[in-house]
Design a protein around this motif. Structure first.
Motif, PDB file in Angstrom:
ATOM      1  N   ALA A 185      12.505  50.231  14.223  1.00 30.98           N
ATOM      2  CA  ALA A 185      13.497  50.184  14.647  1.00 30.98           C
ATOM      3  C   ALA A 185      13.822  48.658  14.808  1.00 30.98           C
ATOM      4  N   ILE A 186      15.235  48.332  14.538  1.00 30.10           N
ATOM      5  CA  ILE A 186      16.221  47.258  13.654  1.00 30.10           C
ATOM      6  C   ILE A 186      16.796  46.420  15.255  1.00 30.10           C
ATOM      7  N   VAL A 187      16.193  44.748  15.198  1.00 27.39           N
ATOM      8  CA  VAL A 187      16.080  44.672  17.012  1.00 27.39           C
ATOM      9  C   VAL A 187      16.538  43.146  16.145  1.00 27.39           C
ATOM     10  N   THR A 188      17.579  41.693  16.581  1.00 26.71           N
ATOM     11  CA  THR A 188      18.024  40.815  16.415  1.00 26.71           C
ATOM     12  C   THR A 188      16.257  39.823  17.182  1.00 26.71           C
ATOM     13  N   ASN A 189      16.903  39.430  16.678  1.00 30.27           N
ATOM     14  CA  ASN A 189      15.705  37.426  16.756  1.00 30.27           C
ATOM     15  C   ASN A 189      16.054  37.543  18.518  1.00 30.27           C
ATOM     16  N   GLY A 190      16.976  37.712  19.313  1.00 30.62           N
ATOM     17  CA  GLY A 190      16.672  36.925  20.088  1.00 30.62           C
ATOM     18  C   GLY A 190      15.877  38.037  21.382  1.00 30.62           C
ATOM     19  N   ALA A 191      15.764  38.920  20.760  1.00 25.85           N
ATOM     20  CA  ALA A 191      15.443  40.168  21.810  1.00 25.85           C
ATOM     21  C   ALA A 191      13.817  39.773  21.426  1.00 25.85           C
ATOM     22  N   LEU A 192      13.077  38.995  20.074  1.00 26.47           N
ATOM     23  CA  LEU A 192      11.774  38.739  20.197  1.00 26.47           C
ATOM     24  C   LEU A 192      10.906  37.497  20.694  1.00 26.47           C
ATOM     25  N   GLY A 193      11.661  36.575  21.499  1.00 29.82           N
ATOM     26  CA  GLY A 193      12.020  35.856  22.783  1.00 29.82           C
ATOM     27  C   GLY A 193      12.135  35.241  23.438  1.00 29.82           C
ATOM     28  N   ASN A 194      13.068  35.992  23.555  1.00 33.15           N
ATOM     29  CA  ASN A 194      14.023  34.942  25.124  1.00 33.15           C
ATOM     30  C   ASN A 194      13.429  35.277  26.276  1.00 33.15           C
ATOM     31  N   GLY A 195      13.664  35.027  27.045  1.00 33.39           N
ATOM     32  CA  GLY A 195      12.549  35.079  28.683  1.00 33.39           C
ATOM     33  C   GLY A 195      13.141  36.653  29.224  1.00 33.39           C
ATOM     34  N   GLY A 196      14.263  37.232  28.861  1.00 32.67           N
ATOM     35  CA  GLY A 196      14.363  38.325  29.900  1.00 32.67           C
ATOM     36  C   GLY A 196      13.882  39.501  28.912  1.00 32.67           C
ATOM     37  N   ASP A 197      13.861  39.002  28.113  1.00 36.00           N
ATOM     38  CA  ASP A 197      12.547  40.489  27.797  1.00 36.00           C
ATOM     39  C   ASP A 197      11.275  40.506  26.643  1.00 36.00           C
ATOM     40  N   GLN A 198      10.569  39.594  27.998  1.00 38.69           N
ATOM     41  CA  GLN A 198       9.309  39.358  27.473  1.00 38.69           C
ATOM     42  C   GLN A 198       8.230  40.435  28.598  1.00 38.69           C
ATOM     43  N   ARG A 199       8.760  40.884  29.635  1.00 38.24           N
ATOM     44  CA  ARG A 199       8.044  41.847  29.805  1.00 38.24           C
ATOM     45  C   ARG A 199       8.111  43.454  28.912  1.00 38.24           C
ATOM     46  N   ALA A 200       9.221  43.394  28.769  1.00 38.77           N
ATOM     47  CA  ALA A 200       9.493  44.889  27.306  1.00 38.77           C
ATOM     48  C   ALA A 200       8.575  44.475  26.070  1.00 38.77           C
ATOM     49  N   ARG A 201       8.469  43.436  25.713  1.00 42.21           N
ATOM     50  CA  ARG A 201       8.032  42.858  24.944  1.00 42.21           C
ATOM     51  C   ARG A 201       6.174  42.991  24.495  1.00 42.21           C
ATOM     52  N   ARG A 202       6.070  42.714  26.289  1.00 44.00           N
ATOM     53  CA  ARG A 202       4.277  42.416  26.996  1.00 44.00           C
ATOM     54  C   ARG A 202       4.172  43.688  27.321  1.00 44.00           C
ATOM     55  N   TYR A 203       5.331  45.012  26.795  1.00 43.91           N
ATOM     56  CA  TYR A 203       4.878  46.326  27.340  1.00 43.91           C
ATOM     57  C   TYR A 203       4.391  47.148  25.829  1.00 43.91           C
ATOM     58  N   PHE A 204       4.914  46.763  25.554  1.00 47.61           N
ATOM     59  CA  PHE A 204       4.764  47.335  23.655  1.00 47.61           C
ATOM     60  C   PHE A 204       3.700  46.883  23.422  1.00 47.61           C
ATOM     61  N   VAL A 205       2.951  45.871  23.526  1.00 47.22           N
ATOM     62  CA  VAL A 205       2.244  44.802  22.825  1.00 47.22           C
ATOM     63  C   VAL A 205       0.517  45.094  23.707  1.00 47.22           C
ATOM     64  N   GLU A 206       0.964  45.212  24.884  1.00 48.33           N
ATOM     65  CA  GLU A 206      -0.756  45.659  25.702  1.00 48.33           C
ATOM     66  C   GLU A 206      -0.831  47.260  25.857  1.00 48.33           C
TER      67      GLU A 206
END
Length: 578
Positions: free
Chosen positions: A263-284
């Protein structure tokens, strides 16, 4: 021998083309010619004076797919029909037309009618397919297929795969469907909102390059049941700020056991606060295998930095890869060479200076940031490191006055009230010549500087750091993109902390906590986590004294430079006796 109406029409269409055997079924049919005309119409073909009725007498409705007929046969201005008939009478061979339709890049034609990017750049397609590594019998799904370029590449690499593509653009789906019919096998393409009837069947490989800048609240439609849990925040992943993570989640949900998605994503999705929960979901939840930071300017529609996510079941660490150094730079756009693509695949497979595995605990400690660069720099060796938040009595953001509000509050009178902006900090010191304020609201007292307060800019490249020295009788308001940090001086000397942050180790510590690439930004939560060395008091004192001595030296040199400039400006007047 009697011919069907369809055969008769095909003979009429093909009669002027070279190398056509009309009755063999291998000639240029009406659909192929129509799609080629769609591409050629913007490339300067002569417009014949042929009306709509004449066109329909040659190409009957029964010959064209409904989607093509709806888009073009009913075109009232005749331009498409004219271009098509011109093509029918041209000297193009079947192979030439086939190659043209399969590989023409509509995104490189600035005059083309499709106004958004519908083709993933060729180097990224090559990289994605190298990672996906499709084999005979694999099922490949492109969830935002555009004009089908990745599917064409995949099938031409391995005709034994099965593919399916979906796109919401009718024009794009027209061309994608035509391309699939020119290739061996059955390769369906659907015209639909990908979330309306999501293809949650088990695919072996999935590719997702969704449109940039999509926001979840504006994507909901009555039939998009897949989106409802994210919009309502009933899904454990929450409601991401950017839609990139919803497209990525759909890609993952479409995988068979053991499957792989890119999947291609923009860099903003990798670190902004509004996407932290989503990133955590994928990692955990073990859904993320690798993150690849890509060079900028690979897409023609945006200069934003992007990253490539490798998705699939992963119960171990996540591979962090920085490929931002591998661009072949052009005047306006960048690309990736074949060698660069091979290098990236190699970095995904092995540790190196630009690639390492990050444990989940490490990712969690960094606020689930997925900027690869934050995991690749050599961590500085610090004495008794502690988070900055543990050393601070208070951390405040600068007052949020707009430029218009500041203009209304600014005065030429010396009121003893001042404000400091980012531009007023230079070479580790706050300027003595600050703008005056007519008045100050006591509600901003938390942003008033005190002697010994550490001031850090919120935006970097590079970050600005200074220690406040507020003379008696002055009140200075920190404004704008600044943090004010009141340190516990029983633990650390503010000038020692400033000296550390100005050092190479300090700069590296700051860089590892930023989000964003075009304009590095330091969120408050990350600022609190920056590790600060806390050596014995005598070591701190020596470093602080040395740092202050260098600041005094810089101040003296600035005065000498100012006087030298004034003298240079007066050299002429002095020489002519003025």
């Amino acid at each position: 021998m009697s011919l069907s109406p369809e055969q008769t029409s095909r003979i009429m269409i093909a009669k002027d083309l070279d190398h056509i055997e009309p009755l063999s079924g291998m000639g240029v049919d009406a659909n192929l010619a129509a799609y080629a005309a769609l591409l050629l119409i913007e490339k300067g073909l002569d417009r014949h004076d042929i009306d709509h009725e004449q066109y329909l007498s040659v190409v009957g409705d029964h010959q064209l797919d409904p989607i093509l007929r709806d888009r073009f046969v009913t075109d009232p201005d005749g331009s498409f029909e004219s271009a098509t008939l011109h093509l029918f009478g041209s000297t193009y061979t079947t192979d030439e037309l086939r190659d043209f339709v399969l590989h023409y890049n509509v995104d490189e034609d600035r005059s083309f009618g499709m106004r958004r990017e519908l083709t993933t750049p060729e180097p990224l397609r090559a990289l994605a397919l190298a990672i996906l590594d499709c084999h005979d019998g694999d099922r490949l799904y492109d969830e935002c297929c555009g004009v089908g370029s990745l599917l064409v590449d995949a099938i031409e690499r391995n005709p034994g795969i099965r593919t399916y593509g979906v796109d919401v653009s009718q024009d794009a789906t027209c061309l994608a469907a035509a391309r699939m019919r020119l290739l061996p096998g059955d390769h369906p393409v659907g015209l639909d909102d990908v979330f309306h009837r999501p293809s949650l069947v088990a695919y072996d490989k999935v590719f997702a390059n969704p449109p940039f800048g999509m926001k979840l609240p504006f994507m909901r439609n009555p039939g998009a049941d897949y989106l409802a849990p994210f919009v309502d925040e009933t899904d454990p992943m929450g409601r991401p700020a950017s839609a990139d993570w919803v497209f990525a989640r759909l890609a993952y949900d479409s995988l068979a056991e053991g499957g792989t998605a890119v999947a291609i994503v923009t860099n903003g999705a990798l670190g902004n606060g509004g996407d932290q929960r989503a990133r955590r979901y994928f990692v955990e939840n073990g859904m993320l295998r690798a993150v690849v930071a890509l060079p900028t300017k690979l897409f023609r529609s945006t200069a934003l930095g992007c990253a490539l996510l490798v998705l699939g079941r992963n119960d171990g660490p996540v591979r962090m890869v920085d490929a931002s150094d591998l661009a072949d730079e052009g005047r306006r756009w960048n690309t990736l060479s074949d060698e660069a693509v091979s290098e990236i695949v190699g970095r995904i497979g092995a540790d190196g200076p630009m690639s390492r595995l990050a444990e989940r605990a490490d990712i969690a400690s960094r606020g689930y940031s997925l900027y690869a660069s934050r995991y690749l720099g050599q961590a500085p060796d610090l004495v008794n490191p502690r988070p900055l938040g543990d050393l601070a009595l208070a951390i405040e953001r600068g007052a949020g006055f707009s430029a218009r509000e500041l203009d209304a509050l600014t005065t030429e009178e010396n009121t003893g009230l001042f404000y400091v902006r980012l531009s007023d900090i230079e070479d580790g010191a706050i300027s003595d010549d600050l703008p005056n304020l007519a008045s100050l609201n006591e509600k901003t007292e938390r942003q008033w500087l005190r002697t010994g307060d550490l001031v850090i800019s919120k935006n970097g490249a590079p970050f600005k750091v200074a220690v406040a020295d507020v003379p008696e009788g002055r009140t200075i308001l920190a404004n704008g993109n600044l943090y004010v940090i009141r340190l516990d001086t029983e633990l650390v000397d503010p000038y020692f902390v400033a000296a550390f942050l100005a050092s190479e180790d300090g700069k590296r510590s700051l860089e590892q906590m930023v989000v964003g690439t075009t304009i590095p930004n330091l969120p408050l939560r990350n600022l609190r986590q920056i590790q600060i060395p806390v050596p014995p008091a005598d070591v701190q004192r020596r470093a602080a004294e040395g740092y202050r001595a260098r600041l005094d030296e810089i101040s003296v040199l600035k005065i000498r430079i100012r006087k030298a400039r004034e003298a240079a400006a007066g050299a002429y007047d002095e020489a002519v006796g003025r």
